[in-house]
Each structure stands twice: as structure tokens, then as C-alpha cells.
Enzyme design. Structure first.
Site, PDB file in Angstrom:
ATOM      1  N   HIS A  34     -18.528  49.519  56.297  1.00 54.21           N
ATOM      2  CA  HIS A  34     -19.382  48.354  56.084  1.00 54.21           C
ATOM      3  C   HIS A  34     -20.070  48.408  54.723  1.00 54.21           C
ATOM      4  O   HIS A  34     -20.214  47.383  54.044  1.00 54.21           O
ATOM      5  CB  HIS A  34     -20.424  48.271  57.198  1.00 54.21           C
ATOM      6  CG  HIS A  34     -21.282  47.041  57.147  1.00 54.21           C
ATOM      7  ND1 HIS A  34     -20.811  45.799  57.484  1.00 54.21           N
ATOM      8  CD2 HIS A  34     -22.572  46.873  56.778  1.00 54.21           C
ATOM      9  CE1 HIS A  34     -21.782  44.905  57.344  1.00 54.21           C
ATOM     10  NE2 HIS A  34     -22.860  45.536  56.914  1.00 54.21           N
ATOM     11  N   HIS A  85     -22.147  38.826  59.900  1.00 53.49           N
ATOM     12  CA  HIS A  85     -22.956  39.483  60.939  1.00 53.49           C
ATOM     13  C   HIS A  85     -22.194  39.358  62.258  1.00 53.49           C
ATOM     14  O   HIS A  85     -22.657  38.750  63.213  1.00 53.49           O
ATOM     15  CB  HIS A  85     -24.348  38.864  61.020  1.00 53.49           C
ATOM     16  CG  HIS A  85     -25.437  39.882  60.921  1.00 53.49           C
ATOM     17  ND1 HIS A  85     -26.577  39.863  61.676  1.00 53.49           N
ATOM     18  CD2 HIS A  85     -25.538  41.002  60.146  1.00 53.49           C
ATOM     19  CE1 HIS A  85     -27.342  40.890  61.365  1.00 53.49           C
ATOM     20  NE2 HIS A  85     -26.731  41.597  60.441  1.00 53.49           N
ATOM     21  N   ARG A 106     -32.459  36.843  51.774  1.00 54.22           N
ATOM     22  CA  ARG A 106     -33.146  37.892  50.991  1.00 54.22           C
ATOM     23  C   ARG A 106     -32.276  38.384  49.836  1.00 54.22           C
ATOM     24  O   ARG A 106     -32.800  38.784  48.794  1.00 54.22           O
ATOM     25  CB  ARG A 106     -33.563  39.048  51.896  1.00 54.22           C
ATOM     26  CG  ARG A 106     -34.683  38.686  52.861  1.00 54.22           C
ATOM     27  CD  ARG A 106     -35.284  39.908  53.515  1.00 54.22           C
ATOM     28  NE  ARG A 106     -34.283  40.712  54.193  1.00 54.22           N
ATOM     29  CZ  ARG A 106     -33.798  40.465  55.407  1.00 54.22           C
ATOM     30  NH1 ARG A 106     -34.219  39.399  56.081  1.00 54.22           N
ATOM     31  NH2 ARG A 106     -32.892  41.254  55.960  1.00 54.22           N
ATOM     32  N   GLU A 303     -33.137  48.994  60.346  1.00 52.96           N
ATOM     33  CA  GLU A 303     -32.802  47.765  59.627  1.00 52.96           C
ATOM     34  C   GLU A 303     -33.729  46.631  60.024  1.00 52.96           C
ATOM     35  O   GLU A 303     -33.321  45.474  60.149  1.00 52.96           O
ATOM     36  CB  GLU A 303     -31.329  47.411  59.859  1.00 52.96           C
ATOM     37  CG  GLU A 303     -30.381  48.452  59.279  1.00 52.96           C
ATOM     38  CD  GLU A 303     -28.911  48.121  59.452  1.00 52.96           C
ATOM     39  OE1 GLU A 303     -28.597  46.992  59.870  1.00 52.96           O
ATOM     40  OE2 GLU A 303     -28.069  49.003  59.187  1.00 52.96           O
ATOM     41  N   ASN A 478     -16.219  35.241  48.753  1.00 47.79           N
ATOM     42  CA  ASN A 478     -15.404  35.324  49.965  1.00 47.79           C
ATOM     43  C   ASN A 478     -15.971  36.309  50.958  1.00 47.79           C
ATOM     44  O   ASN A 478     -16.694  37.239  50.601  1.00 47.79           O
ATOM     45  CB  ASN A 478     -13.952  35.702  49.627  1.00 47.79           C
ATOM     46  CG  ASN A 478     -13.850  37.041  48.916  1.00 47.79           C
ATOM     47  OD1 ASN A 478     -14.441  38.030  49.319  1.00 47.79           O
ATOM     48  ND2 ASN A 478     -13.078  37.082  47.848  1.00 47.79           N
TER      49      ASN A 478
END
Length: 707
Positions: A34, A85, A106, A303, A478
Site C-alpha cells: 500500500h 479506500h 487533506r 491512522e 489514476n
């Protein structure tokens, strides 16, 4: 530690010792797929990301692009970024989608920009499945709640339903921001001795390990077992953070910035200093926390949302704290930019002491096998025309998405000239006298049938959407979604979409200035289709555009070349059968340019692109209670062919359209628009007729079924 033994050995050799527990989890997350793009980065050099309009390309929180001026001489920049997400939205659709919006906003703030538009491209399993509807409703609610609360309009996007997303939906979110050269900030630390200041929400235990969670296949029990890895958003705090960020930028108090997303504070702070060639000294106990007894590992990796990490000159720290207090935001001076290593202390002990560049950029790349899919052969179904038309026009994928976008506030900010439901949105950049057209989406049917050609078609379709509103492409970002790359057939499909998207964007002279990669979208039901979501912006003088509905008084022309095949079409998805993927035009850039010119001609009454569902869907979407059409086509292939790079044009001056496309692409007369609200189709001698009410009933399947 979930990293392979070879990675662990590499880390051990670099450090000359065993990593600490906090270092373990930092490397696990920052070296995850990720964050590190270990399987995809070797492929991404295929994209051209440079151009005279590109100010900042890939590698920062968002790209920065100069906007052509059509009125005035003040330089105007937009920021452009996209994120996924996906896993969080399966585990918790509301919070997963909401925090996806918060994160990409953000990213915009960290470049010194104010967010002005969002685009959401969403992919779910079959609409008739109860669980798919549950995810769909939750995701849309999460997006609308967060976007509406922070006052950023959602103006564009797409929704697709496909059996390949049953066990793993996709939520891809793009954001456009607005800034000027004097307000621009980057994520590159500037000078040792400057302070690192954390502004925003207090740190909690939500979202722990989110980056590593996003880098593995979804397990059967993911909805319960992985819930702690999903962040919980607070849009009202995000709105305060947006306004505080504006004040800080206006006063010139921010030297560099990074939002806290994947891998939390550890990811943001280490990447910021590494990018500038520095290290850091951070005291984790200084981080403002909302839960007691948090460990160093939790503070580093949580997070929690609505947080920014700023580099601030020592003399400006007190003023930053005053601005944070004005907006009722937490503020912590957690350390400083330093020479040497990235060092974190906790409770008087050093818990992290590693070379920052090694942590942020040192993950080794994967060398994976790729298999190429064989092209499909032609085996067309013997389908009854009326049934096929109604199945395609009434498919949830091609049907009206009004149920979705009516929940989004697309007027807030008073910039939206053309909103959702059209080919592309148009946002008014009055500072430059420029209309910014925005289109976003992909087509899993296309890329399942042929990853390379399907991805080329996705890029061309987005460019055609923009051209149909009279704009010319400026740049693109993309979001490349795939399954488990360790499976050769999956990695082969992923490589195909990368190459196809890159080749078509290069052909269109449209630099790809940023993006996101999301792999391991795999579950017990199998891998997702390779899904290359492309978000593209274009520009035009002014903010007006021809509508995508009939005016009822002009000649109807089809511009562009048909591919003569039905591979990847909604028609085959509904009726069965296979076919090769249709051929794309030889000169797509010229087609896009000619279409934009036609759309801006005063004799053009309506324009609408032809893609998902072919002419069947395009014509149905153009019918209103007061306008219709009489159209004659050669056969069913002409009705359902989805070749992009084509559009229906209603005009009072057909000769002008023929002239614009002379030597570029064919122009075919379809028939004429009418003022009776009826669509009359003659296909190979067989006639179909539907009034506006019947078409609306077909196209309202989502709203009807859900409400």
C-alpha cells in the site's frame, strides 16, 4: 512481523542489530504494498508525467498543474490527486468511504490548496445481491455525509456493478484544489532545526495497521476481525482544519506539510524529512492523545483522522498554536527536523533510530510473473431486440445514478456550472476565466475482456466526456486497482491496464501527474477485475457547455468511428456471448479536438458521448418529456457497440460538423430530434418505440429498488 524473511534480513543488515518492536511495525507498514508500491512501481515508469503545464508531478501528496488563462493574467494552479479506500469500505462502508474523502482532501491541504471539487468512482458486486446494496448504500452515505459537512462539492464520478466486486468493493476518490504560486507548499522538509508541529484531532487507537491491512487479501471474517484497522472520521473537525490551513498558508507559516494518512504519524513524518534529505528527532509523548496509556507503537501507527504534520520555523511556532486554538484544534510541537537518522523517543527511551530514506524508500521491488489473457472469440447471442434494449438501458450499471448524486451537495462553493449526471462536470475557475471540466471512471467489462485495450478505451472515454462539453484535456491522475499480484494471471491483467492507460494518455498528450495503486483486492470470491480508474481534467474558455439532452429541433449526427464489435459491452453482459474488443480510432487526439470544437459551435444544441451501453443508452439518456428522436440504425451491433471516442451531436448546421471532422473521423446521420418526448428506433428494419415516461421507468431502477 509480516514482512518476508528476505526483507527482515535486509533491515537487520542495514541497522546492524535486531529492530525494536516500534521499528518492526514501521517497516511492516511503510514497506507494505500500500505504501511502497513494491509490485507496481516497476511498471509505473510507463506513464508520461511531464509537460509545460506540470508544476509538481508524482511523488508529493498531490500534483500541481498550471491552468491556462482565458481571462486575466494572474497565475492559477490546481492541485489534483486520487486515493483508494477499498478494504476499509468493505469492513465499514460508512466510515471507510467517509475517511477516504477526508484523506484526499487533506492531501490537497498539504499542497497549500483549497479543495473545490470531488469525484467518486465506486464499484460493487451485482446490484441484486443484498450485501452489495448494503455496501453501496453505506458508501454513498459516508461520502455524502463527509463531503457535505466539509463543504466540498462532489461533482463527478461513476458507479459500476459487476460480479467481480462481490467480495471486495472499490472506493476511489479524486479531489481538485485551487492555489497560486505564492501559496504553494510541498512535502519536502526544508531545514534542520525547524520544528515539527502536529495540528488537528487528538491521536487515538483507530486505524491501527491500516496500511498493512490494505496490503493483503480480505479474509472471510474481515468485517469483524479487521474493524480496528478502519479509521473513524469527524468531518466537522476536518472543516476547521481546512480553514485553519488557509490561515496558516495565508500568513506564510508553513514550510512543508504532510497529512497523516497511511501509517499515521510514522509514515507522514518520516516521509517528509526523508524527501528533504534530513532526519528527525521526535518525542512521541508530546503527541496530543485522546486515549490514556497509548504505547509508542500505537502513537506512531494510529491512522486517526483530521491531522496534519507541519514544518514550522521556530519563531513561528507560537503563532501556529494561536491559529490552532482559534479553530479549537489540538496542537503539539512533537520534535524537529534534524541531520542524521529518524529518531523517536518514548518514556525516556529511543524506540526508533533508523535511516529515514531507508525507511521511506528502501523497500525492495518485487519481480513477479505475468500472464496475458487470450482475446475472446466471437459468439454473439440470438437476443430479441426489445428485451435486449430494455435489459441494457435498465441495467444498474448504465441506469440513472440520480439516487447517488442527489445525496451530494454539488452546488456548495458556487463554482459548479455543469453538475453530476452529464458527461463531465464543469467547475468555474473565475480567477482564470477558465472552465475546468472533470471526468472520472473506468469500465470493468472492458478491462475484463481485454486489459490493455480496455484501459486505452477508459482513457479515451474520459477524454471524450471532457471534449463533449467543449473542453480539451489538460492532465490526469489514476487509481490502479488489482487483485493479488502474486497470481500471474492477475499481475498480467494489471500490467495490461498500466500499459494501456499510459499509451492512450501519451497519445492524447495528457500527462499523468499522480495516482494511487491498490493491490490485493482479492477475497474468498476471487480477485476483482483489473480496474484503472482515471480522473481527467480539461479546460475551456468560459463555463457554459451544450447539454446532454435533446433540444428537440436539430439534426442528429454520430461523430466518430465504430469499432464493429461488442466485446466488453453491457449487451453481452446481459444476453451472454463473447466477442473481440472493438478497435479504437487511429487518431484519438484529433477526434477529441474536433469534438471539443463542435461542442463550442453556436449551432450545436446538444452533445453526449457514446460508451457504456452504446447508442441504446446514449439516446435514452437524451430523451426528455419535451424532446425525443427518430433514429435509424443498420443492426444491433450499431445499437450496442460501446467504442469510445464517439458522440451524438444535435445541430442546426450539419455541414459545420462534417467540416470539423473532415479527414478526422466519420460522421453518420442518425435521424432527427423531435419535440414529442418519444424515442423511435428502427434497427435493421425492426422498430422500437418508447416515450419519456417508459424510458425513465427503465432508467430509475436503482431509485425504485432502494426506495
Amino acid at each position: 512481523m509480516s514482512l518476508p524473511d528476505t526483507d527482515y534480513d535486509l533491515i537487520h543488515d542495514e541497522l546492524g542489530r535486531e529492530p525494536t518492536p516500534a521499528e518492526d511495525v514501521l517497516f511492516e507498514n511503510l514497506w507494505s504494498e500500500h505504501c511502497a508500491y513494491r509490485s507496481s512501481r516497476p511498471l509505473l515508469s510507463a506513464f508520461d508525467s511531464e509537460g509545460e503545464q506540470v508544476v509538481i508531478g508524482p511523488g508529493d501528496d498531490a500534483a500541481v498543474v498550471a491552468v491556462p488563462l482565458h481571462d486575466g493574467d494572474d497565475e492559477t494552479y490546481i492541485t489534483f490527486g486520487i486515493e483508494s479506500h477499498n478494504h476499509p469500505s468493505y469492513v465499514d462502508p460508512f466510515d471507510g468511504a467517509a475517511t477516504g474523502v477526508g484523506g484526499i482532501v487533506r492531501d490537497t491541504l498539504s499542497m497549500g490548496a483549497y479543495p473545490i471539487a470531488l469525484a467518486d468512482s465506486l464499484y460493487f458486486g451485482d446490484f441484486d445481491r443484498e450485501h452489495s446494496r448494503y455496501l453501496f448504500e453505506g458508501v454513498v452515505e459516508g461520502i455524502s455525509h463527509y463531503g457535505n459537512c466539509i463543504g466540498v462539492p462532489t461533482v463527478a464520478g461513476s458507479v459500476d456493478f459487476h460480479e467481480g466486486y462481490v467480495g471486495n468493493p472499490l472506493v476511489n476518490v479524486a479531489c481538485v484544489g485551487l492555489t497560486t504560486p505564492d501559496r504553494l507548499v510541498t512535502a519536502e522538509a526544508q531545514e534542520a532545526g525547524n520544528k515539527l508541529v502536529l495540528v488537528g484531532n487528538a491521536t487515538g487507537r483507530d486505524g491501527l495497521g491500516g496500511a498493512s491491512f490494505a496490503s493483503e487479501d480480505l479474509a472471510e471474517d474481515a468485517e469483524t476481525e479487521d474493524r480496528p484497522a478502519v479509521q473513524v472520521g469527524d468531518p466537522y473537525t476536518e472543516k476547521l482544519l481546512i480553514e485553519a490551513n488557509e490561515d496558516l498558508i495565508d500568513e506564510g507559516l508553513i514550510l512543508s506539510a504532510r497529512d497523516l494518512g497511511a501509517a499515521g504519524l510514522g509514515g507522514a513524518s518520516s516521509e517528509l524529512v526523508a524527501k528533504g534529505g534530513f532526519g528527525a528527532d521526535i518525542d512521541l509523548e508530546r503527541v496530543h492523545q485522546r486515549e490514556p496509556n497509548m504505547s509508542a507503537l500505537e502513537i506512531l501507527l494510529a491512522e486517526s483522522q483530521e491531522r496534519m504534520c507541519y514544518e514550522v520555523a521556530p519563531d513561528d511556532v507560537d503563532r501556529v498554536a494561536e491559529v490552532a486554538e482559534k479553530y479549537d484544534l489540538g496542537c503539539s510541537v512533537i520534535g524537529e527536523v534534524a541531520e542524521g537518522n529518524y529518531v523517536c523517543t518514548f518514556d525516556g527511551e529511543v524506540v526508533v533510530d533508523v535511516p529515514p530514506e531507508f525507511l521511506a524508500e528502501g523497500a525492495p521491488m518485487n519481480d513477479l510473473d505475468a500472464e496475458t489473457l487470450e482475446p475472446q472469440e466471437r459468439a454473439l447471442p440470438d437476443a430479441e431486440l426489445a428485451e435486449a434494449f430494455e435489459a441494457v438501458v435498465g441495467s444498474p450499471t448504465t441506469a440513472s445514478k440520480r439516487w447517488v448524486y442527489r445525496q451530494y451537495d454539488h452546488e456548495v462553493g458556487v463554482r459548479t456550472s455543469v453538475g453530476p449526471g452529464d458527461d463531465a462536470a464543469i467547475v468555474a475557475l473565475r480567477e482564470a476565466g477558465t472552465g475546468l471540466a472533470l471526468s472520472s471512471g473506468a469500465n470493468p467489462n472492458w478491462t475484463s475482456a481485454n486489459p490493455y485495450e480496455g484501459a486505452r478505451a477508459v482513457a479515451l472515454e474520459n477524454a471524450t466526456n471532457i471534449a463533449a462539453k467543449g473542453a480539451t484535456p489538460l492532465t490526469a491522475v489514476n487509481c490502479l486497482n488489482g487483485g493479488n499480484p502474486e497470481k500471474p494471471e492477475v499481475y498480467g491483467g494489471f500490467k495490461g491496464i498500466v500499459d494501456g492507460l499510459a499509451d492512450m494518455c501519451r497519445t492524447l498528450s495528457t500527462p499523468v501527474v499522480g495516482g494511487n495503486v491498490s493491490l490485493y483486492n482479492d477475497s474468498v470470491s476471487g480477485p476483482i477485475p483489473p480496474t484503472p480508474t482515471l480522473a481527467m481534467v480539461g479546460t475551456k474558455a468560459g463555463y457554459e457547455a451544450p447539454p446532454a439532452t435533446f433540444a428537440g429541433e436539430g439534426t442528429l449526427l454520430l461523430v466518430g468511428e465504430a469499432g464493429g464489435a461488442l466485446g466488453g459491452s453491457e449487451y453481452l453482459a446481459k444476453t451472454g456471448g463473447t466477442d473481440r474488443f472493438p478497435g479504437l480510432p487511429a487518431n484519438p487526439a484529433a477526434v477529441v479536438e474536433a469534438l471539443a470544437d463542435v461542442a463550442n459551435d453556436e449551432s450545436t444544441l446538444a452533445t453526449h458521448d457514446v460508451s457504456h451501453g452504446g447508442l441504446a443508452v446514449s439516446l435514452a439518456e437524451m430523451v426528455t418529456a419535451d424532446s425525443g428522436a427518430e433514429v435509424e440504425l443498420a443492426d444491433e451491433i450499431a445499437l450496442f457497440d460501446e467504442t469510445p471516442g464517439r458522440a451524438v451531436v444535435e445541430t442546426t448546421d450539419p455541414d459545420a460538423v462534417y467540416e470539423a471532422f473532415d479527414g478526422v473521423a466519420p460522421v453518420t446521420e442518425l435521424g432527427s430530434a423531435t419535440s414529442d418526448g418519444e424515442l423511435t428506433l428502427t434497427v435493421g428494419g425492426e422498430e422500437l418505440g418508447y416515450d419519456a415516461a417508459a424510458i425513465a421507468d427503465l432508467r430509475d431502477v436503482i431509485e425504485r429498488e432502494l426506495e
